[in-house]
Design a protein around this motif. Structure first.
Motif, mmCIF file in Angstrom:
data_model
loop_
_atom_site.group_PDB
_atom_site.id
_atom_site.type_symbol
_atom_site.label_atom_id
_atom_site.label_comp_id
_atom_site.label_asym_id
_atom_site.label_seq_id
_atom_site.Cartn_x
_atom_site.Cartn_y
_atom_site.Cartn_z
ATOM 1 N N LEU C 175 -32.995 0.572 44.230
ATOM 2 C CA LEU C 175 -31.731 1.269 44.441
ATOM 3 C C LEU C 175 -31.984 2.757 44.652
ATOM 4 C CD1 LEU C 175 -28.665 1.116 44.555
ATOM 5 C CD2 LEU C 175 -28.617 1.511 42.096
ATOM 6 N N ILE C 176 -32.889 3.332 43.860
ATOM 7 C CA ILE C 176 -33.174 4.758 43.991
ATOM 8 C C ILE C 176 -33.751 5.046 45.376
ATOM 9 C CG2 ILE C 176 -34.570 6.673 43.110
ATOM 10 C CD1 ILE C 176 -34.472 5.200 40.376
ATOM 11 N N ARG C 177 -34.742 4.240 45.781
ATOM 12 C CA ARG C 177 -35.362 4.450 47.084
ATOM 13 C C ARG C 177 -34.346 4.269 48.215
ATOM 14 N NH1 ARG C 177 -39.860 0.526 47.592
ATOM 15 N NH2 ARG C 177 -39.671 0.206 45.355
ATOM 16 N N LEU C 178 -33.543 3.237 48.046
ATOM 17 C CA LEU C 178 -32.519 2.931 49.048
ATOM 18 C C LEU C 178 -31.563 4.101 49.192
ATOM 19 C CD1 LEU C 178 -31.897 0.293 50.616
ATOM 20 C CD2 LEU C 178 -30.077 -0.086 48.976
ATOM 21 N N HIS C 179 -31.183 4.655 48.052
ATOM 22 C CA HIS C 179 -30.249 5.764 48.065
ATOM 23 C C HIS C 179 -30.899 6.986 48.712
ATOM 24 C CE1 HIS C 179 -28.052 9.216 46.332
ATOM 25 N NE2 HIS C 179 -27.038 8.478 46.724
ATOM 26 N N ASP C 180 -32.174 7.236 48.387
ATOM 27 C CA ASP C 180 -32.893 8.350 49.011
ATOM 28 C C ASP C 180 -32.934 8.164 50.521
ATOM 29 O OD1 ASP C 180 -33.277 9.395 46.574
ATOM 30 O OD2 ASP C 180 -35.368 8.773 46.353
ATOM 31 N N HIS C 181 -33.110 6.889 50.931
ATOM 32 C CA HIS C 181 -33.295 6.591 52.340
ATOM 33 C C HIS C 181 -31.979 6.682 53.117
ATOM 34 C CE1 HIS C 181 -35.274 4.680 55.735
ATOM 35 N NE2 HIS C 181 -34.216 3.885 55.851
ATOM 36 N N LEU C 182 -30.933 6.117 52.554
ATOM 37 C CA LEU C 182 -29.672 6.018 53.292
ATOM 38 C C LEU C 182 -28.708 7.147 52.951
ATOM 39 C CD1 LEU C 182 -29.055 2.213 52.820
ATOM 40 C CD2 LEU C 182 -29.874 3.325 54.884
ATOM 41 N N ASN C 183 -28.874 7.673 51.739
ATOM 42 C CA ASN C 183 -28.042 8.774 51.299
ATOM 43 C C ASN C 183 -26.553 8.439 51.304
ATOM 44 O OD1 ASN C 183 -28.387 11.234 50.138
ATOM 45 N ND2 ASN C 183 -27.779 12.347 51.994
ATOM 46 N N VAL C 184 -26.241 7.159 51.062
ATOM 47 C CA VAL C 184 -24.834 6.775 51.006
ATOM 48 C C VAL C 184 -24.312 7.051 49.591
ATOM 49 C CG1 VAL C 184 -25.454 4.369 50.533
ATOM 50 C CG2 VAL C 184 -23.167 4.914 51.360
ATOM 51 N N THR C 185 -23.133 7.622 49.512
ATOM 52 C CA THR C 185 -22.530 7.919 48.219
ATOM 53 C C THR C 185 -22.386 6.624 47.421
ATOM 54 O OG1 THR C 185 -21.265 9.606 49.355
ATOM 55 C CG2 THR C 185 -20.588 9.051 47.108
ATOM 56 N N SER C 186 -22.954 6.596 46.215
ATOM 57 C CA SER C 186 -22.974 5.342 45.476
ATOM 58 C C SER C 186 -22.500 5.540 44.053
ATOM 59 C CB SER C 186 -24.394 4.758 45.439
ATOM 60 O OG SER C 186 -24.953 4.753 46.727
ATOM 61 N N LEU C 187 -21.702 4.573 43.594
ATOM 62 C CA LEU C 187 -21.257 4.555 42.209
ATOM 63 C C LEU C 187 -21.727 3.252 41.615
ATOM 64 C CD1 LEU C 187 -19.137 6.788 42.969
ATOM 65 C CD2 LEU C 187 -17.605 5.618 41.401
ATOM 66 N N PHE C 188 -22.376 3.310 40.465
ATOM 67 C CA PHE C 188 -22.706 2.020 39.871
ATOM 68 C C PHE C 188 -22.360 1.996 38.400
ATOM 69 C CE2 PHE C 188 -26.642 2.146 37.373
ATOM 70 C CZ PHE C 188 -27.010 3.480 37.570
ATOM 71 N N VAL C 189 -21.927 0.803 37.992
ATOM 72 C CA VAL C 189 -21.479 0.601 36.625
ATOM 73 C C VAL C 189 -22.609 -0.021 35.824
ATOM 74 C CG1 VAL C 189 -20.100 -1.026 35.287
ATOM 75 C CG2 VAL C 189 -18.999 0.412 36.994
ATOM 76 N N THR C 190 -22.829 0.464 34.623
ATOM 77 C CA THR C 190 -23.833 -0.152 33.771
ATOM 78 C C THR C 190 -23.457 0.058 32.312
ATOM 79 O OG1 THR C 190 -26.166 -0.193 33.164
ATOM 80 C CG2 THR C 190 -25.281 1.915 33.842
ATOM 81 N N HIS C 191 -23.954 -0.837 31.447
ATOM 82 C CA HIS C 191 -23.747 -0.605 30.022
ATOM 83 C C HIS C 191 -25.056 -0.186 29.378
ATOM 84 C CE1 HIS C 191 -25.137 -4.798 30.254
ATOM 85 N NE2 HIS C 191 -25.793 -4.481 29.174
ATOM 86 N N ASP C 192 -26.093 -0.078 30.228
ATOM 87 C CA ASP C 192 -27.436 0.202 29.744
ATOM 88 C C ASP C 192 -27.725 1.698 29.923
ATOM 89 O OD1 ASP C 192 -30.121 0.543 29.416
ATOM 90 O OD2 ASP C 192 -30.699 -1.275 30.490
ATOM 91 N N GLN C 193 -27.765 2.439 28.802
ATOM 92 C CA GLN C 193 -27.910 3.896 28.902
ATOM 93 C C GLN C 193 -29.223 4.294 29.552
ATOM 94 O OE1 GLN C 193 -29.850 5.726 26.172
ATOM 95 N NE2 GLN C 193 -29.860 4.233 24.500
ATOM 96 N N GLU C 194 -30.262 3.495 29.285
ATOM 97 C CA GLU C 194 -31.556 3.808 29.863
ATOM 98 C C GLU C 194 -31.494 3.717 31.383
ATOM 99 O OE1 GLU C 194 -35.654 1.744 29.126
ATOM 100 O OE2 GLU C 194 -34.570 1.970 27.229
ATOM 101 N N GLU C 195 -30.813 2.642 31.850
ATOM 102 C CA GLU C 195 -30.669 2.427 33.282
ATOM 103 C C GLU C 195 -29.869 3.569 33.913
ATOM 104 O OE1 GLU C 195 -30.126 -1.630 34.748
ATOM 105 O OE2 GLU C 195 -28.161 -0.960 35.415
ATOM 106 N N ALA C 196 -28.795 3.971 33.256
ATOM 107 C CA ALA C 196 -27.965 5.062 33.773
ATOM 108 C C ALA C 196 -28.777 6.342 33.875
ATOM 109 C CB ALA C 196 -26.758 5.268 32.860
ATOM 110 N N MET C 197 -29.562 6.630 32.829
ATOM 111 C CA MET C 197 -30.393 7.837 32.804
ATOM 112 C C MET C 197 -31.375 7.826 33.957
ATOM 113 S SD MET C 197 -29.976 9.692 30.095
ATOM 114 C CE MET C 197 -29.608 9.711 28.392
ATOM 115 N N GLU C 198 -32.016 6.664 34.147
ATOM 116 C CA GLU C 198 -33.109 6.588 35.108
ATOM 117 C C GLU C 198 -32.607 6.661 36.539
ATOM 118 O OE1 GLU C 198 -35.734 3.322 34.354
ATOM 119 O OE2 GLU C 198 -36.380 3.282 36.444
#
Lengths: 295, 265, 365
Positions: C175-198
């Motif tokens: 997801l990070i690489r994809l976002h770097d590549h496409l630069n599309v505004t993205s919102l994602f929901v998570t309950h995992d704080q580690e995942e959100a941080m990373e």
């Protein structure tokens, strides 16, 4: 006790269980089938065609196929409607209706025949009223269709209900987010997802209707060339000691049933699987129907 | 608006097809009064029919539970050539007309066949007697237990059984204390369907029994005989009795369904 | 602003799922909506998509109010937690679905799908059906399907919730690489704080339908705006006490609170790595007993208990740990080097208070 010994007893137990299962199924199902196949071969193909082409046999077969077809169409329409209503709507009496769906599985078919004969017969108000309207139910096609409808009623409803319940709202939502309107979503996402369930219900209805005997023998009577269906014809042939004629018509009905079931398997096979399930070494046993899903 | 129309048509469909005929039969049975009803139900022929039906149902239930369980276990837990073929065969009775099923038994056990001669020399009367009637009913009801148990066995897997083995249980204990209890609602369901079908079986039994009064006449055959003899009150009375049994069966089915759902959840 | 949410509320029957949430998302941002289950984060995401109708508030995408636009017309991509792939369609057909709906030309569809197949490393799988794929592959197909029609915003609802830990890590990096590549505004929901941080550039923390804090991972971690954030993100020692003469005394620990009025009860929070521990009883001012040592891979966590029965957690890296010879049950000395007063409802001071330094110096009798 060492490992080797346990393995052996375990293997023996497995073998014993497997032999019991295979032996029992053979005795109960395979041997009788073999018997009728054998009887049919004795007569030969010429006899077979001759037997089913007699006016009485062919008219019985034609009537059976026609009534079963009409039954299937009505059952598919009202079964689908009932399944949708029972799954999606909350209304007074829903629980009651839902429980009633199983009833045809619990009532002896002969009793079904008596019930239909009583209420739609010439002695009841409804029967008289229908008669005046020009519709004769008893000893006539409508009676046969009614009897078939009664005994097959649960099939479509019970095979559609679980599919409708499991239908993921998410899949429809995914289609929405991709720009599909509700109509497109219904045809491209919803219908393909429930189609296997619907087809299963519809095809089983047809097969079950083909073989129905108990209710029809009461409702339709046994008027050759007019209200005699195939199963009643076969019964008549057995009673009059004509095993050859009974065999040919039986085999014909059996063949149609098997063809329909094979077609059903072909149509409802999970996408991307080329081999029919019964040829594959699949982990999942072939299950055409699970009674509780239907009854 | 659409909602009302849909719900209304479903009610009408159920009323015309199910509810109406059932209620009407109930009314009809008491047409000649409760005494006539009672006399018909307690006639020796009727009582004999009930007893015979009960006997056949009991035998069929036991045999089906035993072999149904074995077959389901083999089907789910063992892999061998012909396994899917076996599976296909099990579903067959669902799609075979009862008359044809009975006819197949006649062909199999008729006096000129190998099996017929074999049992003949042993002095065992198969056709037009209890054995054939039991066989015919077994044929019709065999899929019920198996097809209830196979999906259950697949869902529960072997984890709990393996856990029991690690705790020192032998195969028999594992089966009795772990496998069976987990399958209990499947058993209830399969058994109930088997009983329903066994009581109601008509076509196959009619063909293989010879329909001999006071000898091979089950409850359904007795109804048929009464109907053919224009004794409609008698036919309806016995039919209503079986209908009452059907409702009891339906209640058990619904309860089992609710319990099973509660257990899974 | 790419997305703007103003005063969003959503009521399900008597349940207030979201109450008065406002935030903005910048063009090209990767924003995480973080919170425990039932905190309203998914409802916010679904409201932006148009899958839920808000009970109140406005939603803007590209400066345009979209409240009255249907899902179909919002031009968003949505990735569902359980993939929601069309089971009756192949990978190719799944990805092409939105393009066919939008009446792209077959050649263009072919090209776009091929592009996405390659981007998501799904090349060899285009003729497979969903049930023939692994969980990670399914989610990649779901992402490809949502990206195919070039959405202006990508919304992901717990996108990695249904896969196992290892695949989840892979997908995060995807997801990070994809976002770097496409630069599309993205919102994602998570309950995992580690995942959100990373994964996220910024995080929005939700609790009970309210927005608790919005900020970079470092801000949210280092300067939690509320007690909830402090407790939810990372480990924190939290003690309760009362202010008396400008000091909060909890057991033998003293926290200066010069600006707080007397008799106010407060919560004092400090991260485990601000708790210094030594086997030398003279090294720090406070004393305690070492109760447990937990090996965490890159670090160690120590659990110590003071004479008054307060249990505190300390964390130190391997190198630091090796300087000592800790043994369970041994007496130790410790000090808290940084702390903060956690904002609470009805607190008489603005939140958050800046972190405060404490003298960690040696014990002087």
């Amino acid at each position: 006790m060492n490992g080797g010994q346990t393995m052996t007893t375990h293997a023996l137990l497995q073998l014993a269980l497997r032999s019991a299962a295979v032996g029992y199924v053979s005795l109960l199902i395979l041997f009788p089938l073999a018997a009728i196949a054998h009887q049919s071969f004795v007569g030969g193909i010429g006899h077979f065609i001759q037997d089913i082409a007699t006016p009485q046999a062919s008219s019985a077969l034609a009537l059976t196929l026609e009534a079963a077809f009409i039954t299937t169409v009505i059952n598919a329409l009202f079964g689908t409607l009932s399944a949708i209503v029972l799954v999606r709507y909350e209304f007074p009496g829903r629980w009651f209706l839902n429980a009633l769906v199983d009833l045809p599985f619990a009532i002896p078919t002969l009793v079904v025949g008596l019930m239909i004969a009583a209420i739609y017969g010439p002695t009841s108000i409804l029967g008289v009223w229908l008669q005046q309207g020009g519709v004769t139910v008893l000893y006539n096609k409508p009676g046969i269709v009614l009897a078939m409808l009664f005994v097959t009623m649960p099939f479509t409803i019970r095979s559609l209900q679980p599919v409708l319940m499991e239908l993921e709202r998410e899949q429809e939502e995914a289609a929405f987010t991709l720009g599909a309107n509700p109509w497109t979503t219904f045809w491209k996402v919803t219908v393909p997802s429930v189609l296997p369930g619907l087809l299963t219900g519809v095809f089983l209805t047809f097969v079950r209707a083909l073989g129905e005997f108990g209710s029809i023998v009461i409702v339709a009577g046994n008027i050759p060339m007019k209200t005699q269906v195939a199963s009643v014809y076969v019964y008549g042939e057995i009673e009059s000691y004509n095993p050859q004629g009974a065999t040919s018509v039986s085999v014909f009905i059996l063949l149609i049933s098997f063809l329909v079931l094979i077609l059903l398997e072909r149509l409802t096979r999970p996408p991307g699987e080329r081999m029919p399930r019964w040829f594959r070494w699949s982990k999942r046993p072939l299950s055409i129907i699970r009674p509780s899903e239907i009854g | 608006m659409m909602r009302r129309l849909f719900i209304g048509s479903v009610w009408l469909y159920f009323a015309l097809l199910l509810i109406g005929p059932i209620l009407y039969l109930a009314v009809q049975s008491f047409n000649e009064g409760i005494v006539a009803f009672w006399n018909e139900v307690t006639k020796p022929e009727a009582l004999h029919g009930f007893t015979l039906t009960l006997e056949i149902t009991a035998i069929v239930l036991v045999v089906n539970l035993v072999f149904g369980t074995i077959t389901a276990l083999v089907l789910v837990r063992q892999h061998f050539a012909g396994r899917t073929m076996l599976s296909g065969l099990i579903d067959l009775p669902f799609s075979v007309s009862p008359v044809i099923a009975g006819f197949m038994l006649i062909l199999l056990f008729g006096p000129e066949t190998i099996l017929g001669t074999f049992f003949g020399t042993l002095g065992v009367k198969v056709l037009f007697a209890m054995p054939a009637m039991v066989l015919a009913t077994l044929f019709a009801t065999f899929p019920f237990v198996v097809r209830e148990l196979t999906p259950l066995l697949q869902t529960i897997g072997t984890d709990a059984e393996e856990a029991a083995r690690t705790l020192g249980a032998n195969e028999w204990q594992v089966f009795l204390k772990v496998t069976l209890p987990m399958l209990r609602w499947g058993f209830v369901y399969g058994a109930t369907l088997t009983v329903a079908r066994a009581i109601g079986e008509f076509g196959a039994v009619l063909v293989v029994s010879g329909n001999i009064l006071m000898l091979t006449q089950t409850a359904t055959l007795h109804i048929y005989q009464s109907y053919v003899d224009f004794n409609y009150v008698g036919a309806n009375a016995v039919a209503l009795t079986l209908l009452a049994v059907s409702f009891a069966i339906l209640t058990v089915l619904e309860l089992a369904k609710a319990k099973a759902a509660a257990t899974v959840a | 602003m790419k997305i703007e949410v103003r005063g969003l509320t959503k009521q399900f029957g008597s349940v207030q799922a979201v109450s008065g949430v406002s935030f903005q998302v910048k063009e090209g941002e990767l924003l995480g909506l973080l919170g425990p289950s039932g905190s309203g984060k998914t409802t916010v995401l679904r409201s932006i998509a148009g899958l839920e109708t808000p009970s109140g508030g406005d939603i803007y995408i590209d400066g345009k109010r979209v409240n009255d636009l249907s899902v179909q017309d919002r031009n968003i991509g949505f990735v569902f937690q359980h993939y929601a792939l069309f089971k009756h369609l192949t990978v190719f057909e799944n990805i092409a679905f939105g393009l066919k709906i939008k009446k792209w030309k077959p050649a263009e569809i072919e090209q776009r799908v091929a592009e996405l197949l390659q981007l998501m490393s799904l090349d060899a799988l285009e003729h497979r059906y969903p049930h023939q794929l692994s969980g990670g592959q399914r989610q990649r197909v779901a992402i490809a399907r949502s990206l195919a029609p070039r959405p202006s915003v990508l919304l992901l609802d717990e996108p990695f919730g249904a896969v196992d830990a290892k695949v989840r890590q892979e997908l995060r990096e995807w997801l990070i690489r994809l976002h770097d590549h496409l630069n599309v505004t993205s919102l994602f929901v998570t309950h995992d704080q580690e995942e959100a941080m990373e994964v996220s550039g910024r995080i929005i923390v939700f609790s009970k339908g309210k927005l608790e804090q919005i900020g970079s991972p470092a801000e949210v971690y280092e300067e939690p705006a509320t007690e909830f954030v402090a407790r939810f993100i990372g480990a924190m020692n939290i003690l309760e006490g009362r202010v008396l003469n400008g000091v909060v005394k909890i057991g033998s620990l003293e926290f200066p609170a010069p600006n707080l009025p007397d008799h106010v009860s407060v919560q004092v929070g400090f991260r485990p790595y601000y708790v210094k521990v030594s086997e030398d009883p003279q090294r720090y001012r406070q004393t305690a007993t070492l109760r447990h040592i937990y090996f965490l891979g890159v670090a160690y966590r120590l659990e110590i208990e003071t004479a008054e029965g307060l249990i505190l957690r300390s964390r130190m890296n391997k190198e630091e740990f090796r300087q000592y010879r800790f043994e369970v049950s041994q007496p130790v000395s410790f000090a808290v080097t940084h702390f903060r007063f956690l904002p609470q409802e009805g607190m008489p001071f603005p939140s958050p208070t800046p972190p405060q330094l404490l003298d960690a110096g040696p014990f002087t009798p």
